[in-house]
Design an enzyme around this catalytic site. Structure first.
Site, PDB file in Angstrom:
ATOM      1  N   GLY A   1       9.918 -21.700  33.509  1.00 40.21           N
ATOM      2  CA  GLY A   1      11.128 -21.385  34.277  1.00 40.21           C
ATOM      3  C   GLY A   1      10.759 -20.935  35.677  1.00 40.21           C
ATOM      4  O   GLY A   1      11.361 -20.038  36.236  1.00 40.21           O
TER       5      GLY A   1
ATOM      6  N   ILE B   1      19.838  -9.459  41.323  1.00 45.80           N
ATOM      7  CA  ILE B   1      18.692  -9.585  42.235  1.00 45.80           C
ATOM      8  C   ILE B   1      19.148 -10.253  43.536  1.00 45.80           C
ATOM      9  O   ILE B   1      19.784 -11.312  43.511  1.00 45.80           O
ATOM     10  CB  ILE B   1      17.574 -10.443  41.610  1.00 45.80           C
ATOM     11  CG1 ILE B   1      17.148  -9.878  40.257  1.00 45.80           C
ATOM     12  CG2 ILE B   1      16.385 -10.548  42.560  1.00 45.80           C
ATOM     13  CD1 ILE B   1      16.283  -8.657  40.283  1.00 45.80           C
TER      14      ILE B   1
ATOM     15  N   TYR C   1      25.351 -14.350  27.464  1.00 48.14           N
ATOM     16  CA  TYR C   1      24.089 -14.034  28.155  1.00 48.14           C
ATOM     17  C   TYR C   1      23.613 -12.644  27.735  1.00 48.14           C
ATOM     18  O   TYR C   1      22.462 -12.462  27.335  1.00 48.14           O
ATOM     19  CB  TYR C   1      24.322 -14.098  29.666  1.00 48.14           C
ATOM     20  CG  TYR C   1      23.184 -13.636  30.519  1.00 48.14           C
ATOM     21  CD1 TYR C   1      23.276 -12.452  31.244  1.00 48.14           C
ATOM     22  CD2 TYR C   1      22.022 -14.381  30.632  1.00 48.14           C
ATOM     23  CE1 TYR C   1      22.234 -12.026  32.052  1.00 48.14           C
ATOM     24  CE2 TYR C   1      20.980 -13.962  31.447  1.00 48.14           C
ATOM     25  CZ  TYR C   1      21.101 -12.780  32.152  1.00 48.14           C
ATOM     26  OH  TYR C   1      20.063 -12.355  32.957  1.00 48.14           O
TER      27      TYR C   1
HETATM   28  C1  VAH Z   1      23.723 -12.533  36.387  1.00 47.31           C
HETATM   29  N1  VAH Z   1      22.050 -12.226  38.131  1.00 47.31           N
HETATM   30  O1  VAH Z   1      24.546 -12.264  37.231  1.00 47.31           O
HETATM   31  C2  VAH Z   1      22.272 -12.183  36.691  1.00 47.31           C
HETATM   32  C3  VAH Z   1      21.968 -10.799  36.197  1.00 47.31           C
HETATM   33  C4  VAH Z   1      22.781  -8.455  35.960  1.00 47.31           C
HETATM   34  C5  VAH Z   1      23.041  -9.769  36.572  1.00 47.31           C
HETATM   35  O2  VAH Z   1      21.746 -10.800  34.829  1.00 47.31           O
HETATM   36  O3  VAH Z   1      23.998 -13.044  35.325  1.00 47.31           O
END
Ligand code: VAH
Length: 312
Positions: free
Chosen positions: A6, A169, A139
């Site tokens: 990845g 990030i 997720y």
């Molecule tokens: C998202 N950038 O937005 C990722 C991250 C906490 C946010 O897991 O899914």
């Protein structure tokens, strides 16, 4: 030697550069499901799908790494469009890596979790390492289950798996990949390109964030720490800072005074952001392996605008 899976993603691409710098390009084998847009002569890349276990096994047997970095995942917003794919990639990809690491005697693994493991009943402010976690996105569910798997494989098989719960990030080098926190990247690009930005989160939505330089630095500090200092085998809470869209707009206006911010009426990502903490207690990372972020909103804004200006 490191194999990174990845490596084309927002974090993978910058983590790979830092690891090449630290260990030498010849010791970092990067992989992803398609060729990267840029690859320098001394950089090693191979196409592999983390869900293709036989192909992954032959990649690992060929390169004999001592460490695996698994950055392949489907993030929160995209995951809500394809929940079965998100679960499959995020969990079966992890299981393939864990089981092949066991089979091939690869001891050390980095795997990122996320503040998405927290949910509506988790504390909102200064969210603890241990607390109620009822993630509402697939997720978040897959990252919470992944944390449990990592802790199990560590205690059962003594695998040295290390992990951090990345917040949103912020970076300028690669486009973000379908996350809920991507507004904090898009806003800088739009501010420079068009002098205005319509934000998909409401003005007062505070979220924990982290600048890429701190995220990469912290990850390498975690992986370098002596094993006896690692007390968390699920995933370390990590935060750089916390801010709202209104606060980031105010900071941008200090450099681009004509910048105009506006807000959409509704976006499905608001429903996700509303279930996440506003700020994180990362005291375990600070105590165990000296975590200390360097960037605040002012220095992030300066760095983002300076770098995007030369790259847009
Ligand atoms: C998202 N950038 O937005 C990722 C991250 C906490 C946010 O897991 O899914």
């Amino acid at each position: 030697r490191i194999v990174m899976i990845g490596a084309n993603g927002q974090i993978g691409s910058e983590l790979a550069s830092a690891l090449r710098y630290k260990f030498g390009a010849e010791n970092v084998i990067t992989s992803d499901i398609r060729e990267p847009s840029v690859l320098k002569d001394d950089e090693i890349f191979e196409i592999v799908n983390v869900l293709d276990k036989p192909a992954l096994k032959s990649l690992l047997e060929k390169h004999q790494p001592t460490q695996i970095y698994l950055l392949a995942a489907m993030l929160s917003a995209t995951g809500e469009k394809y929940p079965q794919k998100a679960w499959d990639l995020n969990i079966n990809g992890l299981l393939n890596v864990l089981d092949l690491a066991l089979e091939l005697g690869i001891k050390k693994i980095f795997w990122p979790s996320s503040i998405a493991v927290f949910g509506p009943h988790s504390p909102k402010q200064n969210t603890d390492q241990y607390c109620v976690m009822d993630p509402v996105t697939i997720y978040g569910v897959s990252k919470l289950a992944g944390e449990r798997l990592c802790e199990y494989y560590h205690h059962k098989y003594d695998l040295d798996i290390r992990s951090v719960r990345y917040p949103g990030i912020i970076s300028w080098k690669t486009a973000p990949g379908g996350g809920t926190t991507d507004y904090a990247i898009d806003i800088y690009i739009e501010a420079l390109k068009h002098g205005k930005y319509t934000c998909f989160l409401s003005a007062d939505t505070a979220l924990p964030m982290l600048y890429m330089e701190d995220a990469v630095g912290g990850t390498i500090e975690l992986m370098d720490a002596p094993i006896e200092q690692i007390s968390i085998r699920s995933s370390y809470n990590l935060e750089g800072l916390s801010f709202t869209p209104a606060e980031i707009a105010k900071e941008i206006k200090k450099i681009l005074p004509n910048f105009e911010m506006s807000y959409v009426d509704y976006d499905p990502r608001q429903a996700i952001a509303d279930t996440w903490p506003a700020s994180i207690n990362d005291s375990y990372a600070r105590t165990d392996w000296g975590w200390k972020p360097k960037f605040d909103l002012e220095s992030i804004t300066e760095d983002m605008i300076a770098n995007l200006k030369t790259n847009i």
